[in-house]
Design an enzyme around this catalytic site. Structure first.
Site, PDB file in Angstrom:
ATOM      1  N   HIS A 131       0.823  -1.215   0.000  1.00  0.00           N
ATOM      2  CA  HIS A 131       0.000   0.000   0.000  1.00  0.00           C
ATOM      3  C   HIS A 131       0.857   1.265   0.000  1.00  0.00           C
ATOM      4  O   HIS A 131       0.414   2.301  -0.484  1.00  0.00           O
ATOM      5  CB  HIS A 131      -0.954  -0.008   1.201  1.00  0.00           C
ATOM      6  CG  HIS A 131      -0.268   0.030   2.526  1.00  0.00           C
ATOM      7  ND1 HIS A 131       0.111  -1.093   3.219  1.00  0.00           N
ATOM      8  CD2 HIS A 131       0.144   1.080   3.290  1.00  0.00           C
ATOM      9  CE1 HIS A 131       0.705  -0.740   4.346  1.00  0.00           C
ATOM     10  NE2 HIS A 131       0.741   0.575   4.421  1.00  0.00           N
ATOM     11  N   HIS A 174       0.881   8.548  13.241  1.00  0.00           N
ATOM     12  CA  HIS A 174      -0.219   7.581  13.270  1.00  0.00           C
ATOM     13  C   HIS A 174       0.217   6.308  13.969  1.00  0.00           C
ATOM     14  O   HIS A 174       1.401   6.059  14.166  1.00  0.00           O
ATOM     15  CB  HIS A 174      -0.813   7.310  11.887  1.00  0.00           C
ATOM     16  CG  HIS A 174       0.107   6.728  10.849  1.00  0.00           C
ATOM     17  ND1 HIS A 174       1.373   7.197  10.601  1.00  0.00           N
ATOM     18  CD2 HIS A 174      -0.060   5.715   9.970  1.00  0.00           C
ATOM     19  CE1 HIS A 174       1.926   6.502   9.611  1.00  0.00           C
ATOM     20  NE2 HIS A 174       1.086   5.585   9.214  1.00  0.00           N
TER      21      HIS A 174
HETATM   22 FE   LIG Z   1       3.236   3.266   6.184  1.00  0.00          FE
END
Ligand SMILES: [Fe+2]
Lengths: 108, 273
Positions: free
Chosen positions: B123, B186
């Site tokens: 991804h 994150h």
């Molecule tokens: Fe990543």
């Protein structure tokens, strides 16, 4: 060392469609190729994402394995929370849980 | 020629894979910003796109983990993830082995990089390509930084990689674009997914836009882990792009989108001499 082996299994299955197919047919045969503790082997054999998370599996590896097992995103997150509720905090690695068991930051 | 375009963007898998779970009022402006980034990239008429991405244990593992790796193939495959889960179909992505080889040869003059003639995009590259080259018609040179398996690539080495990529690009006849993909703060793939430290993100982006090398390299992994999660380690990719472009950045989009697990970021940087 066996956390390394557990993660090596995840790395291998995430990368290789043939390992994915073999695992669908005979989980034990695939896992037999890795030097795992009984706890690790059992967690992987039954697809126990919560315990595998608590054992310290890298999140990137675990996330893709959960997708391979067909777990929708909310179920994946909940499985990890349930794992921590049941087995205690993450034991190794950098993917520890810092939110509360009933805290759903993204609403799921 | 040289470097003709530089930018950064987010790559979180949920941006595509969990599109249906997001509030359209947050999702659509992000997608529009990716569309504008695509238009700017195309307008620069690059011959190839260098994607500086973060390792996610898709291609390299702790049995032999390079600080840096650069792809050297004519074709790549991706995504490595379940296509339905990611929302991106499996495909071949064009590379340019000869161009990669020339680039790697130059980078190696100052930075030791591993090279790889096999590479399955995850991804970290597929999400940006899904938006920036949806027809997969621009050859890609994947560049990988170890942001995943400690000990991680030091930030000042990520800077050095960016400098080396720039120096190499300046030696080559091809027109190259560079996109760094990652973070920012994150806690991906954990039950914390969705936690975002917007203040930290904005400070990082400010340092990046000012191309303040000293401030960018001042982060420690311990502080980043505490304030920005393990996903924050991916700031290395942004740092490399700043070093390569040498210019000033323009933040074109930033919005925390918890279901996408990240403060969704799109920015460009002018390429300075
Ligand atoms: Fe990543």
């Amino acid at each position: 060392m066996s956390l390394y082996q557990l993660q090596k299994f995840l790395y291998d299955i995430n990368r290789d469609v043939r390992v994915q197919q073999e695992f669908r047919g005979d989980r034990g045969a695939v896992l037999g190729r890795y030097e795992l503790t009984d706890e690790e082997r059992a967690a992987l054999e039954r697809g126990d994402i919560g315990l595998t998370y608590v054992l310290g599996a890298n999140g990137q590896l675990l996330m893709h394995f959960a997708a391979y097992l067909g777990m929708p995103w909310p179920a994946y997150l909940q499985a990890m929370r349930d794992g921590v509720a049941r087995h205690g905090p993450v034991r190794a690695g950098v993917y520890a849980m810092t939110t509360l068991v009933d805290e759903k930051v993204a609403g799921v | 020629m040289s470097l003709v375009f530089a930018g950064i963007c987010s790559h979180a898998p949920g941006i595509v894979g969990r599109a249906a779970m997001a509030d359209a009022a947050l999702r659509e402006p992000l997608y529009a910003a990716y569309g504008r980034l695509r238009a700017q990239l195309r307008a620069a008429r690059p011959d190839a796109l260098v994607v500086v991405a973060a390792e996610h244990f898709a291609n390299f593992f702790m049995n032999n983990m390079p600080s840096f790796a650069i792809g050297m193939a004519d074709q790549y495959r991706g995504p490595i993830e379940d296509p339905a889960w990611l929302g991106i179909a499996r495909q071949q992505i064009p590379g340019n082995a000869a161009l990669s080889r020339a680039l790697i040869g130059e980078v190696m003059q100052t930075v030791d990089v591993a090279f790889a003639e096999e590479w399955q995009f995850d991804h970290g590259i597929m999400v940006p390509l899904h938006f920036l080259t949806p027809d997969y018609d621009l050859p890609v040179v994947p560049v990988n930084i170890n942001c995943q398996g400690p000990p991680l690539t030091p930030l000042h080495r990520a800077w050095a990689l960016g400098e080396a990529l720039r120096r190499a690009a300046d030696q080559l006849p091809a027109r190259l674009a560079i996109i760094g993909t990652g973070g920012i703060s994150h806690w991906p793939a954990t039950p914390d997914s969705g936690k975002i430290n917007e203040a930290w993100d904005r400070q990082l982006l400010d340092r990046w836009a000012r191309n303040d090398k000293q401030a960018l390299l001042a982060y420690t992994d311990r502080d980043t882990y505490r304030d920005a999660g393990q996903g924050g380690f991916e700031i290395r990719t942004f740092i490399s792009v700043a070093a390569a472009a040498r210019g000033r950045g323009e933040l074109q989009h930033y919005a925390p989108i918890p279901i996408f697990a990240v403060g969704c970021t799109i920015a460009v940087m002018n390429v300075a001499a």
